[in-house]
Design a protein around this motif. Structure first.
Motif, PDB file in Angstrom:
ATOM      1  N   GLY A  17      30.824  39.131  36.105  1.00 37.48           N
ATOM      2  CA  GLY A  17      29.544  39.178  35.671  1.00 37.48           C
ATOM      3  C   GLY A  17      28.779  37.744  35.293  1.00 37.48           C
ATOM      4  O   GLY A  17      27.489  37.545  35.426  1.00 37.48           O
ATOM      5  N   CYS A  18      29.615  36.985  34.822  1.00 36.65           N
ATOM      6  CA  CYS A  18      29.255  35.503  34.323  1.00 36.65           C
ATOM      7  C   CYS A  18      28.932  34.858  35.900  1.00 36.65           C
ATOM      8  O   CYS A  18      27.866  33.789  35.582  1.00 36.65           O
ATOM      9  N   SER A  19      29.439  35.182  36.862  1.00 41.97           N
ATOM     10  CA  SER A  19      28.913  34.422  38.360  1.00 41.97           C
ATOM     11  C   SER A  19      27.530  34.508  38.436  1.00 41.97           C
ATOM     12  O   SER A  19      26.945  33.621  39.227  1.00 41.97           O
ATOM     13  N   PHE A  20      26.941  35.660  38.067  1.00 38.31           N
ATOM     14  CA  PHE A  20      25.280  35.777  38.324  1.00 38.31           C
ATOM     15  C   PHE A  20      24.696  34.786  37.536  1.00 38.31           C
ATOM     16  O   PHE A  20      23.585  34.354  37.813  1.00 38.31           O
ATOM     17  N   ILE A  21      24.986  34.566  36.313  1.00 32.63           N
ATOM     18  CA  ILE A  21      24.446  33.625  35.488  1.00 32.63           C
ATOM     19  C   ILE A  21      24.671  32.247  36.100  1.00 32.63           C
ATOM     20  O   ILE A  21      23.762  31.286  36.035  1.00 32.63           O
ATOM     21  N   PHE A  22      25.883  31.890  36.704  1.00 30.15           N
ATOM     22  CA  PHE A  22      25.900  30.580  37.260  1.00 30.15           C
ATOM     23  C   PHE A  22      25.091  30.552  38.768  1.00 30.15           C
ATOM     24  O   PHE A  22      24.544  29.410  38.763  1.00 30.15           O
ATOM     25  N   ASN A  23      24.925  31.523  39.265  1.00 30.68           N
ATOM     26  CA  ASN A  23      24.077  31.670  40.355  1.00 30.68           C
ATOM     27  C   ASN A  23      22.646  31.127  40.071  1.00 30.68           C
ATOM     28  O   ASN A  23      21.974  30.297  40.662  1.00 30.68           O
ATOM     29  N   ALA A  24      22.294  31.653  38.959  1.00 33.49           N
ATOM     30  CA  ALA A  24      21.013  31.589  38.415  1.00 33.49           C
ATOM     31  C   ALA A  24      20.576  30.109  37.954  1.00 33.49           C
ATOM     32  O   ALA A  24      19.605  29.354  38.301  1.00 33.49           O
ATOM     33  N   ILE A  25      21.737  29.496  37.433  1.00 35.42           N
ATOM     34  CA  ILE A  25      21.557  28.102  37.252  1.00 35.42           C
ATOM     35  C   ILE A  25      21.584  27.207  38.502  1.00 35.42           C
ATOM     36  O   ILE A  25      20.966  26.313  38.470  1.00 35.42           O
ATOM     37  N   LEU A  90      14.931  38.136  41.495  1.00 30.48           N
ATOM     38  CA  LEU A  90      15.763  38.953  40.774  1.00 30.48           C
ATOM     39  C   LEU A  90      16.172  38.523  39.406  1.00 30.48           C
ATOM     40  O   LEU A  90      16.851  37.453  39.626  1.00 30.48           O
ATOM     41  N   ALA A  91      16.168  39.018  38.261  1.00 32.66           N
ATOM     42  CA  ALA A  91      16.989  38.530  37.046  1.00 32.66           C
ATOM     43  C   ALA A  91      18.661  38.703  37.390  1.00 32.66           C
ATOM     44  O   ALA A  91      18.915  39.897  38.259  1.00 32.66           O
ATOM     45  N   SER A  92      19.384  38.006  36.625  1.00 29.95           N
ATOM     46  CA  SER A  92      20.831  38.035  36.712  1.00 29.95           C
ATOM     47  C   SER A  92      21.611  39.442  36.500  1.00 29.95           C
ATOM     48  O   SER A  92      22.154  39.887  37.243  1.00 29.95           O
ATOM     49  N   GLY A  93      21.034  39.937  35.244  1.00 30.34           N
ATOM     50  CA  GLY A  93      21.024  41.433  35.168  1.00 30.34           C
ATOM     51  C   GLY A  93      21.024  42.514  36.101  1.00 30.34           C
ATOM     52  O   GLY A  93      21.680  43.264  36.363  1.00 30.34           O
ATOM     53  N   VAL A  94      19.652  42.437  36.702  1.00 29.00           N
ATOM     54  CA  VAL A  94      19.257  43.471  37.954  1.00 29.00           C
ATOM     55  C   VAL A  94      20.203  43.013  38.961  1.00 29.00           C
ATOM     56  O   VAL A  94      20.487  44.233  39.766  1.00 29.00           O
ATOM     57  N   PRO A 250      27.857  44.005  35.040  1.00 29.08           N
ATOM     58  CA  PRO A 250      26.320  44.197  34.860  1.00 29.08           C
ATOM     59  C   PRO A 250      26.217  43.954  33.306  1.00 29.08           C
ATOM     60  O   PRO A 250      25.294  43.248  32.879  1.00 29.08           O
ATOM     61  N   ILE A 251      27.171  44.403  32.366  1.00 26.56           N
ATOM     62  CA  ILE A 251      27.092  44.187  30.834  1.00 26.56           C
ATOM     63  C   ILE A 251      27.114  42.608  30.712  1.00 26.56           C
ATOM     64  O   ILE A 251      26.294  42.270  29.951  1.00 26.56           O
ATOM     65  N   SER A 252      28.114  41.946  31.164  1.00 28.25           N
ATOM     66  CA  SER A 252      28.285  40.522  30.634  1.00 28.25           C
ATOM     67  C   SER A 252      26.912  39.818  31.477  1.00 28.25           C
ATOM     68  O   SER A 252      26.374  38.827  30.801  1.00 28.25           O
ATOM     69  N   ALA A 253      26.677  40.070  32.508  1.00 33.46           N
ATOM     70  CA  ALA A 253      25.542  39.469  33.106  1.00 33.46           C
ATOM     71  C   ALA A 253      24.090  39.566  32.247  1.00 33.46           C
ATOM     72  O   ALA A 253      23.405  38.564  32.249  1.00 33.46           O
ATOM     73  N   ILE A 254      23.805  41.161  31.982  1.00 35.52           N
ATOM     74  CA  ILE A 254      22.520  41.045  31.132  1.00 35.52           C
ATOM     75  C   ILE A 254      22.725  40.542  29.868  1.00 35.52           C
ATOM     76  O   ILE A 254      21.637  39.798  29.492  1.00 35.52           O
ATOM     77  N   VAL A 255      23.888  40.503  29.157  1.00 37.78           N
ATOM     78  CA  VAL A 255      23.824  39.818  27.903  1.00 37.78           C
ATOM     79  C   VAL A 255      23.647  38.465  28.004  1.00 37.78           C
ATOM     80  O   VAL A 255      22.816  37.825  27.034  1.00 37.78           O
ATOM     81  N   LEU A 256      24.284  37.746  28.907  1.00 39.36           N
ATOM     82  CA  LEU A 256      24.352  36.124  29.085  1.00 39.36           C
ATOM     83  C   LEU A 256      22.860  36.127  29.615  1.00 39.36           C
ATOM     84  O   LEU A 256      22.294  34.921  29.459  1.00 39.36           O
ATOM     85  N   GLY A 257      22.046  36.759  30.530  1.00 33.91           N
ATOM     86  CA  GLY A 257      21.055  36.397  31.136  1.00 33.91           C
ATOM     87  C   GLY A 257      19.990  36.429  30.002  1.00 33.91           C
ATOM     88  O   GLY A 257      19.010  35.439  30.162  1.00 33.91           O
ATOM     89  N   MET A 259      20.491  35.954  26.558  1.00 34.51           N
ATOM     90  CA  MET A 259      20.890  34.924  25.858  1.00 34.51           C
ATOM     91  C   MET A 259      20.558  33.565  26.226  1.00 34.51           C
ATOM     92  O   MET A 259      20.192  32.662  25.399  1.00 34.51           O
ATOM     93  N   LEU A 260      21.015  33.142  27.327  1.00 34.10           N
ATOM     94  CA  LEU A 260      21.128  31.988  27.780  1.00 34.10           C
ATOM     95  C   LEU A 260      19.887  31.363  28.740  1.00 34.10           C
ATOM     96  O   LEU A 260      19.480  30.450  28.686  1.00 34.10           O
ATOM     97  N   LEU A 261      19.387  32.710  29.394  1.00 32.81           N
ATOM     98  CA  LEU A 261      18.316  32.277  30.277  1.00 32.81           C
ATOM     99  C   LEU A 261      16.940  32.970  30.113  1.00 32.81           C
ATOM    100  O   LEU A 261      16.075  32.535  30.697  1.00 32.81           O
ATOM    101  N   GLY A 262      16.915  33.475  28.980  1.00 36.91           N
ATOM    102  CA  GLY A 262      15.680  34.222  28.592  1.00 36.91           C
ATOM    103  C   GLY A 262      15.274  35.023  29.546  1.00 36.91           C
ATOM    104  O   GLY A 262      13.959  35.659  29.505  1.00 36.91           O
ATOM    105  N   GLU A 263      16.030  35.907  30.407  1.00 38.65           N
ATOM    106  CA  GLU A 263      15.549  36.798  31.263  1.00 38.65           C
ATOM    107  C   GLU A 263      15.503  38.247  30.473  1.00 38.65           C
ATOM    108  O   GLU A 263      15.789  38.438  29.460  1.00 38.65           O
TER     109      GLU A 263
END
Length: 296
Positions: A17-25, A90-94, A250-257, A259-263
């Motif tokens: 799930g964290c990898s989607f946040i890394f992708n967004a960065i 797309l947002a990381s969580g989606v 999806p849970i970790s991606a949505i929460v981190l997205g 909190m960290l990316l403002g998605e």
């Protein structure tokens, strides 16, 4: 499944799930092909390091090497490029929610795969619900004419199909030492993706500290470490059960997205996620098992 297998599945799901946040960065500075190339290259280096430290044996058959490299292209090079490409719209969580369709794709592929797991009525209902959830996820794009977002959902769906096929193929390599399997497959993905990234996107420029941290994290943590675990757990639990790691992602991606990316994730897409999860519960058999216990 045994409790220790559940522990690894939950941990892997959270890390992926964290990898989607890394992708967004990463896509803020480099293209999706370089995201893929750097991820698989660093992951391969990590796996080869483990090979050297643990002195694991390598397969001697050159045909097997070719097959494992080809598996790496299908399982890693293609989907690892599709997700960051989709996350431009797309947002990381989606993206992670669409990735949760992997078990549903796996059930479909396994049903028709020679020697694969046959789908029953409950799994069939889960498949229908899963794709209903995917339709709900795409509904904002459909209603507003957002072709780019709709295309992005389609790209994520194609990535899940790659995962489903590769999970079933991987079962035929049970005799290969897991560390060697991961190292060779990631090397094959690197050999294909790096020249392509150079030709299409040129030499990457990474000026931000967070980009360097993200590329190291996605390569070493989300790839090298998780694949060492994956190829050891997969033969024990099977392709369908292993694909339930996408419950957690999806849970970790949505929460981190958030909190960290403002998605933000629209409520309608949260509903789509819920429908997908119910479909997954039907496929996994837990929903019917709970119903039988309540009835008893």
């Amino acid at each position: 499944m045994a409790p220790r297998n559940w522990f690894w599945i939950i941990l892997l799901g959270a890390i992926w799930g964290c990898s989607f946040i890394f992708n967004a960065i990463l896509i803020r500075e480099i293209g999706p092909l370089w995201v893929t190339s750097l991820r698989v290259a660093i992951g391969a280096l990590g796996c080869w390091s483990v090979m050297i430290v643990l002195r694991k044996p390598l397969p001697a058959d050159p045909v097997l090497w070719f097959k494992l490299c080809a598996l790496g292209v299908l399982a890693y090079a293609v989907p690892f490029a599709l997700f960051p490409l989709a996350q431009a719209n797309l947002a990381s969580g989606v993206a992670a929610i669409v990735n949760a369709l992997t078990p549903i794709m796996t059930v479909i592929v396994s049903h028709f795969w020679p020697g694969g797991e046959r789908a029953n009525r409950a799994k069939g209902a889960g498949i229908v619900l899963g794709f209903a959830g995917a339709t709900i996820l795409a509904s904002p794009a459909l209603s507003s004419g957002g072709q780019s977002e709709l295309w992005a959902v389609g790209a994520c769906l194609l990535a899940t199909l790659c995962y489903a096929v590769s999970l079933n193929i991987t079962r035929s390599f049970r005799s290969v030492e897991p560390t060697a399997l991961a190292a060779i497959a990631l090397t094959g993905a690197t050999i294909v993706s790096t020249p392509l990234a150079l030709v299409v996107e040129g030499i990457p420029v990474m000026a931000r500290t967070e980009t360097w941290l993200a590329v190291l994290a996605i390569g070493l943590l989300s790839t090298a470490f998780t694949f060492q675990v994956m190829y050891r757990v997969l033969p024990r639990v099977g392709a369908t059960n292993f694909a339930t790691t996408t419950f957690i992602a999806p849970i970790s991606a949505i929460v981190l997205g958030v909190m960290l990316l403002g998605e933000t994730v629209p409520p309608i897409q949260l509903l789509g996620m819920l429908v997908v999860f119910v479909g997954l519960l039907l496929i996994d058999g837990r929903l019917l098992a709970m119903r039988r216990k309540l009835a008893a």
